[in-house]
Design a protein around this motif. Structure first.
Motif, PDB file in Angstrom:
ATOM      1  N   PHE A 116      44.169  36.999  32.771  1.00 15.70           N
ATOM      2  CA  PHE A 116      44.500  36.356  34.107  1.00 15.70           C
ATOM      3  C   PHE A 116      46.004  36.148  33.930  1.00 15.70           C
ATOM      4  O   PHE A 116      46.589  35.798  32.715  1.00 15.70           O
ATOM      5  N   SER A 153      47.572  34.143  36.379  1.00 17.77           N
ATOM      6  CA  SER A 153      47.987  32.659  36.613  1.00 17.77           C
ATOM      7  C   SER A 153      46.695  31.943  36.620  1.00 17.77           C
ATOM      8  O   SER A 153      45.556  32.324  36.589  1.00 17.77           O
ATOM      9  N   GLN A 154      46.826  30.502  36.791  1.00 20.35           N
ATOM     10  CA  GLN A 154      45.627  29.803  36.555  1.00 20.35           C
ATOM     11  C   GLN A 154      45.006  29.926  38.237  1.00 20.35           C
ATOM     12  O   GLN A 154      43.781  29.896  38.272  1.00 20.35           O
ATOM     13  N   ALA A 155      45.874  30.174  39.271  1.00 24.89           N
ATOM     14  CA  ALA A 155      45.014  30.473  40.607  1.00 24.89           C
ATOM     15  C   ALA A 155      44.137  31.544  40.314  1.00 24.89           C
ATOM     16  O   ALA A 155      42.973  31.561  40.909  1.00 24.89           O
ATOM     17  N   ASP A 156      44.277  32.770  39.733  1.00 25.38           N
ATOM     18  CA  ASP A 156      43.424  33.593  39.504  1.00 25.38           C
ATOM     19  C   ASP A 156      42.307  33.569  38.665  1.00 25.38           C
ATOM     20  O   ASP A 156      41.177  33.746  38.866  1.00 25.38           O
ATOM     21  N   GLN A 191      41.025  30.473  38.425  1.00 22.79           N
ATOM     22  CA  GLN A 191      40.120  29.497  39.465  1.00 22.79           C
ATOM     23  C   GLN A 191      39.328  30.465  40.364  1.00 22.79           C
ATOM     24  O   GLN A 191      38.196  30.110  40.806  1.00 22.79           O
ATOM     25  N   SER A 192      39.974  31.344  41.121  1.00 24.48           N
ATOM     26  CA  SER A 192      39.353  32.151  41.956  1.00 24.48           C
ATOM     27  C   SER A 192      38.185  33.042  41.303  1.00 24.48           C
ATOM     28  O   SER A 192      37.060  33.444  41.904  1.00 24.48           O
ATOM     29  N   TRP A 193      38.656  33.398  40.194  1.00 24.40           N
ATOM     30  CA  TRP A 193      37.528  34.542  39.180  1.00 24.40           C
ATOM     31  C   TRP A 193      36.364  33.489  38.875  1.00 24.40           C
ATOM     32  O   TRP A 193      35.060  33.827  38.851  1.00 24.40           O
ATOM     33  N   LYS A 223      34.816  31.034  40.395  1.00 24.51           N
ATOM     34  CA  LYS A 223      33.869  31.052  41.511  1.00 24.51           C
ATOM     35  C   LYS A 223      32.647  32.188  41.390  1.00 24.51           C
ATOM     36  O   LYS A 223      31.930  32.035  42.027  1.00 24.51           O
TER      37      LYS A 223
END
Length: 158
Positions: A140, A142-145, A147-149, A151
């Motif tokens: 990843f 970023s942390q946002a990437d 977090q979306s993965w 899910k």
């Protein structure tokens, strides 16, 4: 006036000489101390024995685990044997957790044992285990990437 200045200069010179002399003596003593430490480490090191006892005999020391308490007791015993006043001091309340055995078996497209381990403080699985789709965790940016993965992998093993 000139006499006072000469005396002050002599005192300053004397002080500077003392400081330089003492720093040279300190440097020699420091070098001797460093050399003695290196000699002691090379001739009498217990590092290998201590590492064996802690890493191989006691093992992983997760906070709250029996091995952590065993390691604390080991350190107190070693320090006491070396003449230090040592004791365990409580520093908080921790949930206890001990890693059990893990078995991971691929069942499709063929049966194969896989290597795996549970994360610390993971709950036990059902007696017959769990069955789920396996996914590979990507890298990843970023942390946002992440977090979306995250899910997308609910009820899957990674």
């Amino acid at each position: 006036m000139k006499l006072y200045t000469k005396q002050r200069n002599l005192k300053s010179f004397g002080l500077a000489f003392m400081l330089l002399s003492s720093s040279a003596i300190f440097a020699q003593n420091k070098d001797a101390v460093v050399a003695a430490i290196v000699q002691e480490a090379q001739a009498n090191s217990q590092l290998e024995n201590y590492a064996f006892e802690l890493v191989d005999m006691i093992g992983p020391r997760l906070v709250g685990s029996p091995q952590m308490q065993q390691a604390h007791d080991w350190v107190v015993k070693k320090y006491t044997a070396l003449g230090a006043d040592a004791r365990n001091e409580p520093y908080g309340e921790w949930r206890s957790w001990e890693r059990g055995t893990s078995a991971v078996t691929m069942t499709y497209p063929r049966i194969k044992s896989l290597e795996g381990t549970q994360l610390a403080f993971s709950p036990m699985t059902k007696e017959k285990g769990v069955e789920a789709e396996v996914v590979a965790m990507p890298l990843f940016s970023s942390q946002a990437d992440f977090q979306s993965w995250l899910k997308t992998v609910k009820v899957k093993l990674s």
